[in-house]
Design an enzyme around this catalytic site. Structure first.
Site, mmCIF file in Angstrom:
data_model
loop_
_atom_site.group_PDB
_atom_site.id
_atom_site.type_symbol
_atom_site.label_atom_id
_atom_site.label_comp_id
_atom_site.label_asym_id
_atom_site.label_seq_id
_atom_site.Cartn_x
_atom_site.Cartn_y
_atom_site.Cartn_z
ATOM 1 N N HIS A 40 0.793 -1.235 -0.135
ATOM 2 C CA HIS A 40 -0.036 -0.045 0.025
ATOM 3 C C HIS A 40 0.594 1.150 -0.008
ATOM 4 O O HIS A 40 1.919 1.155 0.510
ATOM 5 C CB HIS A 40 -0.923 -0.116 1.266
ATOM 6 N N LYS A 90 -0.491 4.771 4.766
ATOM 7 C CA LYS A 90 -1.327 3.811 5.381
ATOM 8 C C LYS A 90 -0.696 3.610 6.782
ATOM 9 O O LYS A 90 0.539 3.431 6.879
ATOM 10 C CB LYS A 90 -1.504 2.466 4.517
HETATM 11 P P1 NAD Z 1 -7.604 9.495 5.384
HETATM 12 O O1 NAD Z 1 -6.797 9.861 6.838
HETATM 13 O O2 NAD Z 1 -7.201 10.348 4.114
HETATM 14 O O3 NAD Z 1 -9.272 10.075 5.622
HETATM 15 C C1 NAD Z 1 -9.851 9.961 6.993
HETATM 16 C C2 NAD Z 1 -10.559 11.035 7.414
HETATM 17 O O4 NAD Z 1 -11.367 10.838 8.532
HETATM 18 C C3 NAD Z 1 -9.624 12.253 7.549
HETATM 19 O O5 NAD Z 1 -10.094 13.408 6.672
HETATM 20 C C4 NAD Z 1 -9.982 12.821 9.086
HETATM 21 O O6 NAD Z 1 -9.539 14.117 9.304
HETATM 22 C C5 NAD Z 1 -11.169 12.310 9.356
HETATM 23 N N1 NAD Z 1 -11.353 12.326 10.603
HETATM 24 C C6 NAD Z 1 -10.774 12.158 11.598
HETATM 25 N N2 NAD Z 1 -11.636 12.174 12.873
HETATM 26 C C7 NAD Z 1 -12.636 12.405 12.399
HETATM 27 C C8 NAD Z 1 -13.993 12.857 13.316
HETATM 28 N N3 NAD Z 1 -14.002 12.795 14.586
HETATM 29 N N4 NAD Z 1 -15.074 13.171 12.651
HETATM 30 C C9 NAD Z 1 -14.988 13.227 11.168
HETATM 31 N N5 NAD Z 1 -13.982 13.068 10.468
HETATM 32 C C10 NAD Z 1 -12.583 12.500 11.161
HETATM 33 O O7 NAD Z 1 -7.585 8.053 5.175
HETATM 34 P P2 NAD Z 1 -8.068 7.103 3.773
HETATM 35 O O8 NAD Z 1 -6.881 6.622 3.275
HETATM 36 O O9 NAD Z 1 -9.237 7.916 3.324
HETATM 37 O O10 NAD Z 1 -8.583 5.734 4.609
HETATM 38 C C11 NAD Z 1 -9.457 5.955 5.768
HETATM 39 C C12 NAD Z 1 -9.729 4.338 6.360
HETATM 40 O O11 NAD Z 1 -10.409 3.508 5.188
HETATM 41 C C13 NAD Z 1 -8.589 3.626 6.763
HETATM 42 O O12 NAD Z 1 -9.060 2.656 7.877
HETATM 43 C C14 NAD Z 1 -8.366 2.852 5.556
HETATM 44 O O13 NAD Z 1 -7.642 1.774 5.642
HETATM 45 C C15 NAD Z 1 -9.581 2.405 5.192
HETATM 46 N N6 NAD Z 1 -9.778 2.047 3.613
HETATM 47 C C16 NAD Z 1 -10.810 0.969 3.498
HETATM 48 C C17 NAD Z 1 -10.950 0.586 2.108
HETATM 49 C C18 NAD Z 1 -12.124 -0.559 1.956
HETATM 50 O O14 NAD Z 1 -12.598 -0.741 0.739
HETATM 51 N N7 NAD Z 1 -12.502 -0.750 3.028
HETATM 52 C C19 NAD Z 1 -10.516 1.196 1.011
HETATM 53 C C20 NAD Z 1 -9.643 2.479 1.175
HETATM 54 C C21 NAD Z 1 -9.158 2.821 2.611
#
Ligand code: NAD
Length: 266
Positions: free
Chosen positions: A154, A158
């Protein structure tokens, strides 16, 4: 159907907002960010390079959750648990893509399925969910002469390892072998590790650059190696799957569901 996105300014949050705006039959009802975020007050359209929507990013999660049919949450484990509790309180379905939950946090998340509709998947792509099924099937056919190794790569940002998808693939392989993953997994190797225990399921983690997500499940025997690989090239596949799951929640009774349930894969 109204869909709200929590964590809307994140890498996935923006993809999700764009996907909802582009999907017929659903309406973007709001987006939240962490208190203190520079994006609070910004129009949701600005985040996805689209026209203004008239909806601005808020840090008041409950206000969005209580006025929407379903929320999609790709944030962080502690944050997701707070959102899941609010969603349960207001009878709002929740689609969770967050990874990196501890065993205790996962148990807590599952419990919200007792009275609410929750879909949780470590990976929302159709291809990865097919890979999960094929891994389980291969592991049930190939015996312990075939060493199972799961390799994932990744992007550099991550924060959890191995990826939630790699762990889900490990669970699928363990289910196929009728063993408990915790009893047979090796998550890290370093130093003089000794020979590989028979029946072990190993993990290897690579991090770098902008790689969206790549997973390979290897079955390595003396005379042959069988590999199943999935490569995601665009986060849009996860967003499309999550919105499909959000639409699916309308017809469901309370429960804790997976993407394989949404897709109808066994
Ligand atoms: P990222 O850090 O870009 O996004 C997370 C967002 O959540 C940020 O903008 C952050 O400010 C926000 N956040 C934090 N605390 C918050 C709160 N209290 N209220 C509202 N928003 C809040 O991360 P990302 O790359 O978008 O990944 C997020 C998660 O999704 C990770 O756990 C990642 O592993 C997972 N993910 C899952 C899949 C899937 O298909 N299931 C795919 C990609 C990523």
């Amino acid at each position: 159907m109204k869909i709200g996105i929590v964590g809307v300014a994140g890498r996935m949050g923006r993809m999700l907002a764009a996907e909802v705006l582009a999907t017929k039959g659903v309406e973007l009802s709001g987006g939240t960010e962490a208190p203190g975020s520079e994006f609070v007050g910004v129009d949701l359209g600005t985040l996805v390079a689209a026209a203004d929507t008239g909806l601005v990013v808020t840090d008041r999660a409950e206000a969005v959750i209580e006025t929407t049919d379903v929320i999609i949450d790709f944030t962080a484990p502690k944050v997701t648990l707070v959102h899941a509790e609010l969603a349960a309180r207001h009878g709002t379905a929740i689609v969770v893509g967050t990874t990196g939950f501890s065993a205790e946090q996962l148990t807590e998340l599952c419990k919200f399925g007792d009275g609410n509709v929750i879909v949780h998947a470590a990976n929302f792509s159709v291809g990865v969910n097919l890979l999960l099924g094929l891994t389980e099937q291969a592991a049930s056919i190939l015996d312990e002469d075939y060493d199972i190794e799961i390799v994932e790569m990744h992007h550099r940002h991550k924060v959890d390892a191995p990826s939630g998808t790699a762990l889900a693939l490990g669970e699928a392989a363990a289910t196929g072998r009728e063993v408990n993953l915790d009893d047979v997994s090796t998550r890290v190797r370093d130093g003089i590790t000794g020979p590989r225990p028979s029946g072990n399921i190993g993990f290897a983690t690579l991090r770098g650059g902008g790689v969206v997500g790549e997973h390979t499940v290897m079955f390595a025997a003396d005379g042959e190696r069988f590999e199943l690989t999935h490569k995601a090239a665009d986060r849009g596949v996860f967003a499309a799957g999550a919105v499909r799951a959000a639409k699916w929640t309308t017809s469901q009774a309370p429960g804790y569901y997976s993407m394989r349930d949404v897709l109808g894969f066994v």
